[in-house]
Design an enzyme around this catalytic site. Structure first.
Site, PDB file in Angstrom:
ATOM      1  CE  LYS A 252      -5.635  -3.193  -7.586  1.00 62.73           C
ATOM      2  NZ  LYS A 252      -6.261  -1.916  -7.881  1.00 62.73           N
ATOM      3  NE  ARG A 418       5.336  -2.015  -0.128  1.00 63.22           N
ATOM      4  CZ  ARG A 418       5.179  -0.716  -0.024  1.00 63.22           C
ATOM      5  NH1 ARG A 418       5.269  -0.120   1.124  1.00 63.22           N
ATOM      6  NH2 ARG A 418       4.925  -0.007  -1.082  1.00 63.22           N
TER       7      ARG A 418
HETATM    8  P1  AMP Z   1      -4.071   0.095  -5.674  1.00 62.97           P
HETATM    9  O1  AMP Z   1      -4.969   1.277  -5.916  1.00 62.97           O
HETATM   10  O2  AMP Z   1      -3.448  -0.431  -6.915  1.00 62.97           O
HETATM   11  O3  AMP Z   1      -3.136   0.259  -4.529  1.00 62.97           O
HETATM   12  O4  AMP Z   1      -5.044  -1.101  -5.216  1.00 62.97           O
HETATM   13  C1  AMP Z   1      -5.752  -1.086  -4.024  1.00 62.97           C
HETATM   14  C2  AMP Z   1      -7.216  -0.720  -4.253  1.00 62.97           C
HETATM   15  O5  AMP Z   1      -7.863  -1.674  -5.073  1.00 62.97           O
HETATM   16  C3  AMP Z   1      -8.068  -0.756  -2.993  1.00 62.97           C
HETATM   17  O6  AMP Z   1      -7.927   0.411  -2.225  1.00 62.97           O
HETATM   18  C4  AMP Z   1      -9.467  -0.893  -3.533  1.00 62.97           C
HETATM   19  O7  AMP Z   1      -9.996   0.390  -3.773  1.00 62.97           O
HETATM   20  C5  AMP Z   1      -9.274  -1.545  -4.881  1.00 62.97           C
HETATM   21  N1  AMP Z   1      -9.925  -2.870  -5.033  1.00 62.97           N
HETATM   22  C6  AMP Z   1     -10.609  -3.269  -6.130  1.00 62.97           C
HETATM   23  N2  AMP Z   1     -11.050  -4.517  -5.989  1.00 62.97           N
HETATM   24  C7  AMP Z   1     -10.673  -4.954  -4.762  1.00 62.97           C
HETATM   25  C8  AMP Z   1     -10.824  -6.192  -4.045  1.00 62.97           C
HETATM   26  N3  AMP Z   1     -11.466  -7.236  -4.563  1.00 62.97           N
HETATM   27  N4  AMP Z   1     -10.274  -6.260  -2.807  1.00 62.97           N
HETATM   28  C9  AMP Z   1      -9.604  -5.206  -2.263  1.00 62.97           C
HETATM   29  N5  AMP Z   1      -9.418  -4.025  -2.889  1.00 62.97           N
HETATM   30  C10 AMP Z   1      -9.944  -3.891  -4.136  1.00 62.97           C
END
Ligand code: AMP
Length: 569
Positions: A252, A418
């Site tokens: 991530k 979700r």
């Molecule tokens: P959050 O900001 O914690 O809701 O996490 C979601 C965000 O993580 C997504 O919108 C992407 O910008 C980011 N992201 C980073 N790496 C990945 C990945 N391998 N797959 C999907 N999203 C990712």
């Protein structure tokens, strides 16, 4: 159609808090309209005049609206400010003042819906010298020719604060009810269309003319952004492995989501809020042209800033590039980027959303030529071993990324949060993303600026924001580094969002999202959420996130619980 007919609908919507009832009110109304009026009503009932993501802004702040009200009613700005302080809603203020307006009344005709709509749209296109004056005149003319009730909703619409509580779920149900049926299939078809096409008026017409199948046949249009897929937070790897067995674990990355559309030499880059940032990333545009082997596609990835040694930079540094409108080439040199691609939605004329994750990844690999450290496919392992995943997780954290995404290998690409399929694994005491919902005017060195900020978390059930802390640390008085955010800058961003003011404290419309670090979460009767962050510190402005992304009260409760557990150990 007359605008007053829509005003009656606004009043009904305001009176009825039930979502079902609201959808019924809108459905009954649009069933009786012409196609042209349906298109306008679908927009105005949401309080907007352009489909979201078109990027047009009416650009009217509270102060200018007060001037316009003053000009059209003959009341002094001071009187208007006074009224506003007590009611907190310029819509109510204008209604009251036009009822007793000092200006002489002309013989008036009722406002036409189409006319109001066209005038509101014009506001976004006034440019060049005397822009403010021209906008002011246009608004005051509109108010002058409106009845008190009409003026109330015109003003609220212009300020982007309609207050009739029509969210996208209600629009979806209203379209289904009016032109299809009440079934899940119908609602899903409308929702699918809304996710890939921003103009809900147009969607209503397609539903009316071509039914459920017409909606299902709609395809992503290259160049036009679609809602992104998001993940849910999980606390343990075991939970996911037990449920799904073999899983795809991906880094991530800590950066900006980029949805890239390509049609030949034309490239579009959108953030997760579907803002067009193509101009800010000419280096990424160039890489896409070089490295994507097909003519047409939509792919997604995470853009991260990379320093000279090839190490990832923190999000705060990259965030400077997202909003930057000038000196772009300089920023390209100072903050070079790398993209880590993780999905593909369209290839040539085929939509591949419904193919399983691993198949999509295979396609992605086929259509992309990777350049190390620049244009790469996200790191991934596929395994059912919790140990292996934990090792991979540690590797991600050690290389300054945020953790892992655990993705179900058969999962389709589904729009929204979700939705199942993607789960994120991050360190527990990570930063929180919160909305700024209020502020106190500063004193001493901070005089003239907002000096501390009231933070709000989301109540998922009601959609409201609940206070959970007050922040003054981390925002700078002076800029010593490029990525510092100053009180002055933050004040300028927040000022147009002020809803009301009392005794040095302002209430702010939740729009600005910030990442916040803190020492601990405490129970607190002083805040509506029941919790207070101890020593919250500003980390970064999350201009790439919208208020729907703000952390929930449930998350804070959870963090409080595990923090207590770890203290007791
Ligand atoms: P959050 O900001 O914690 O809701 O996490 C979601 C965000 O993580 C997504 O919108 C992407 O910008 C980011 N992201 C980073 N790496 C990945 C990945 N391998 N797959 C999907 N999203 C990712």
């Amino acid at each position: 159609m007359k605008y007053i007919e829509l005003v009656k609908i606004y009043e009904e919507l305001e009176k009825n808090p039930s979502k079902i009832k609201k959808a019924e009110i809108i459905a009954d109304f649009i069933k009786k309209q012409t196609d042209k009026d349906i298109q306008i009503v679908m927009m105005l009932v949401q309080g907007i005049v352009f489909p979201k993501f078109y990027g047009y802004e009416l650009g009217i702040a509270l102060q200018m609206m007060m001037k316009a009200i003053s000009k059209s009613t003959g009341y002094d700005i001071k009187d208007i400010e006074e009224e506003f302080k007590s009611s907190g809603d310029l819509g109510n203020v204008v209604e009251k003042l036009t009822e007793s307006r000092k200006q002489s009344l002309l013989v008036k005709k009722e406002l036409e819906l189409e006319n109001v709509f066209d005038n509101l749209k014009q506001l976004a296109f006034i440019e060049g010298s005397g822009t403010q004056e021209k906008k002011l005149n246009l608004i005051s003319e509109l108010i002058s020719s409106a009845s008190p009730k009409e003026a109330k909703y015109v003003v609220r619409t212009i300020l982007g604060d309609l207050r009739v509580g029509v969210a996208e779920g209600i629009i979806r149900d209203a379209i289904a009810k009016a032109f299809l049926d009440d079934s899940k299939d119908a609602k899903d078809a409308v929702e699918y269309a809304m996710n890939i096409y921003p103009d809900f008026g147009e969607i209503a017409i397609i539903a009316k003319k071509n039914g459920i199948n017409g909606l299902k046949k709609m395809k992503i249009k290259i160049g036009q952004p679609v809602q992104v897929m998001l993940g849910e937070k999980v606390e343990s790897v075991d939970e996911i492995i037990q449920k799904f067995g073999k899983i795809a674990a991906e880094f991530k990355y800590d950066g900006m989501r980029a949805q890239i559309h390509k049609d030949g030499e034309k490239i579009w880059i959108y953030t997760r809020r579907l803002e067009n940032v193509t101009k800010q990333f000419p280096d990424l545009v160039k890489l896409c042209k070089e490295c994507i082997k097909v003519k047409k596609c939509v792919v997604e990835g995470e853009v991260v800033g990379i320093d000279k040694k090839g190490q990832p930079m923190p999000f705060q540094t990259l965030s400077q590039r997202i909003q930057r409108k000038y000196d772009i080439e300089k920023m390209v040199k100072e903050i070079p980027i790398q993209i880590n691609l993780f999905d593909v939605l369209v290839v040539e004329d085929e939509q591949v959303l419904d193919k399983p994750l691993l198949e999509r990844r295979k396609i992605l690999k086929e259509i992309v030529k990777e350049i190390p450290n620049k244009f790469v496919i996200a790191r991934q392992i596929v395994t059912d071993s919790a140990k292996e995943i934990e090792r991979f997780y540690k590797e991600s954290i050690d290389s300054k990324q945020e953790g892992l995404f655990l993705k179900v290998i058969e999962s389709k690409y589904v729009f929204g949060r979700r939705v199942g399929g993607w789960y994120k694994l991050k360190p527990t005491m990570e930063t929180l993303d919160l909305a700024i919902i209020g502020a106190l005017w500063g004193t001493g060195k901070r005089t003239g600026w907002m000096g501390s900020f009231i933070l709000g978390c989301r109540d998922e059930k009601t959609g409201k924001f609940l206070e959970c802390g007050m922040l003054g640390t981390g925002v700078k008085e002076k800029k010593s580094q490029e990525n510092d955010v100053t009180f002055k800058e933050l004040t300028e961003i927040l000022k147009p969002l002020v809803i009301s003011e009392k005794g040095g404290q302002v209430k702010i419309k939740p729009k600005v999202v910030i990442s916040v670090d803190y020492q601990e979460i405490q129970k607190s009767p002083n805040y509506e959420s029941g919790f207070a962050l101890r020593f919250p510190r500003f980390i970064s402005l999350r201009s790439d996130k919208s208020v729907e992304d703000v952390d929930s009260i449930e998350r804070i409760k959870y963090l409080y619980k595990i923090q207590k557990k770890s203290k007791n150990k």
